[in-house]
Design an enzyme around this catalytic site. Structure first.
Site, short mmCIF file in Angstrom:
data_model
loop_
_atom_site.label_atom_id
_atom_site.label_comp_id
_atom_site.label_asym_id
_atom_site.label_seq_id
_atom_site.Cartn_x
_atom_site.Cartn_y
_atom_site.Cartn_z
N GLU A 187 33.88 29.86 31.55
CA GLU A 187 34.37 29.74 32.91
C GLU A 187 33.15 29.75 33.82
O GLU A 187 32.43 30.75 33.90
CB GLU A 187 35.31 30.90 33.24
CG GLU A 187 36.10 30.74 34.51
CD GLU A 187 37.05 31.89 34.77
OE1 GLU A 187 37.45 32.06 35.93
OE2 GLU A 187 37.37 32.63 33.82
N ASP A 235 37.11 37.67 44.53
CA ASP A 235 36.00 38.27 43.80
C ASP A 235 35.49 39.53 44.47
O ASP A 235 35.41 39.62 45.69
CB ASP A 235 34.86 37.26 43.66
CG ASP A 235 35.27 36.08 42.80
OD1 ASP A 235 35.70 36.32 41.67
OD2 ASP A 235 35.18 34.93 43.28
#
Length: 273
Positions: free
Chosen positions: A49, A60
Site C-alpha cells: 500500500e 491519518d
C-alpha cells in the site's frame, strides 16, 4: 485477472494470511522508494500500500501526517509516484500495488489521465479515503481502466451501508479496527472479530484486510485468526523515519517486516486448499 485477485487466490489456496505494509511514497527519501518496495517484498509482503502524500490526510494520525509533510517538502507528487511504480515493475510483475490517498491529487492530475497512466505503470487498485461510495461516478474512469476500488469499512459503518460496500468493493475490503486515525495503540480484538465475521457472512468470497492498530508480530498474529490479511502502516513508517541512505532504509524495512511474516507463517493454515 487483477494482481490483487491473483494474490488473494494464492493466499487462500495455501492457507496463508496476507501481509500488506503501508509506506508513504517519498519518505524517508525519494531515492529509497523503489529499493524499499523491493525490500518489503523480499521480507514477505504480499501486497504494498503506497501512500500518496497529501497536505490534509484526514484519516491519518501524526506519524503518517508527518511522513506526508516530509515527502511534500521534497517535492513528491503523483507523476513521480507513478514513475516509481513503473520502475518497481521492471523487476516485479506480480506483487499488487495499491495507491492509498485522497481525491484532490487525482482530480488535479485528471481522472482519465491518471487511470491510464496508473494502469500503464502497474498500479492495481486505489483506496481513496475521501471519496465515498455515493461519489463513485466521479472516479468511473479508474474502474473502467481496470483499477480495483478498495473501500474502507469501520465499526461505525451501519449494516445497510456495509452490504452496499461489499457489493461494490474490488480486490478486498479494508476494515478499520477502531473509530479513529492511524497509529493509535488500542486494538480490541473481540468486536473486530465479530465485525469481520459479519462481513464474511455478507460476502463470503470478498477478502477482508484489517488495519489500524496493527503494530507488531503479536497483533498481526491475533488479527490473522479471522482476517484474510493484515495491514501495518504507522509502526513501519515510524521505524523507517530516521533511516538513510537508501541501503539503510531497506535493511530497516526487512528487519521490521520479516519477523511479522515469520510469525504469520508459523500459524496453522487458516483454510487449506
Amino acid at each position: 485477472m487483477n494482481r490483487i485477485d491473483q494474490r488473494f487466490a494464492q493466499l487462500q489456496a495455501t492457507g496463508r494470511t496476507g501481509l500488506i505494509p503501508f509506506i508513504t511514497a517519498g519518505d524517508p527519501s525519494p531515492d529509497s522508494v523503489v529499493p524499499l518496495m523491493r525490500a518489503l517484498v523480499d521480507a514477505g509482503a504480499d501486497a504494498i500500500e503506497l501512500g500518496v502524500p497529501f497536505s490534509d490526510p484526514m484519516a491519518d494520525g501524526p506519524v503518517i501526517q508527518h511522513a506526508s509533510e516530509r515527502a511534500l517538502a521534497k517535492g513528491v507528487g503523483l507523476a513521480q509516484i507513478l514513475g516509481w511504480v513503473g520502475e518497481f515493475r521492471k523487476k516485479d510483475e506480480n506483487t499488487p500495488v495499491v495507491l492509498m490517498g485522497y481525491l484532490n491529487p487525482i482530480e488535479i492530475h485528471g481522472y482519465a489521465k491518471f487511470a491510464s497512466e496508473a494502469v500503464a505503470a502497474g498500479v492495481d487498485g486505489v483506496l481513496l479515503v475521501d471519496c465515498p461510495l455515493e461519489e463513485s461516478a466521479t472516479i468511473k474512469p479508474l474502474a473502467d481502466a481496470g483499477l480495483h476500488r478498495i473501500f474502507l469499512a469501520a465499526p461505525t459503518t451501519h449494516d445497510a451501508r456495509l452490504a452496499a460496500l461489499t457489493r461494490e468493493a474490488g480486490g478486498f475490503l479494508y476494515y478499520v479496527s477502531f473509530a479513529g486515525v492511524t497509529g493509535a495503540n488500542r486494538l480490541d480484538l473481540a468486536p473486530v472479530r465479530a465485525r469481520v465475521g459479519a462481513i464474511k457472512a455478507l460476502a463470503p468470497a470478498l477478502p477482508v484486510a484489517v488495519g489500524f492498530g496493527v503494530r507488531d508480530a503479536a497483533s498481526a498474529v491475533a488479527i490473522a485468526e479471522f482476517a484474510d490479511a493484515v495491514v501495518i502502516g504507522s509502526a513501519l513508517v515510524e521505524h523507517l523515519a530516521n533511516s538513510s541512505p537508501a541501503a539503510a532504509v531497506t535493511v530497516a524495512a526487512r528487519d521490521f517486516l520479516a519477523p511479522i511474516r515469520k510469525a504469520l507463517d508459523a500459524r496453522p493454515a487458516r483454510h487449506a486448499a
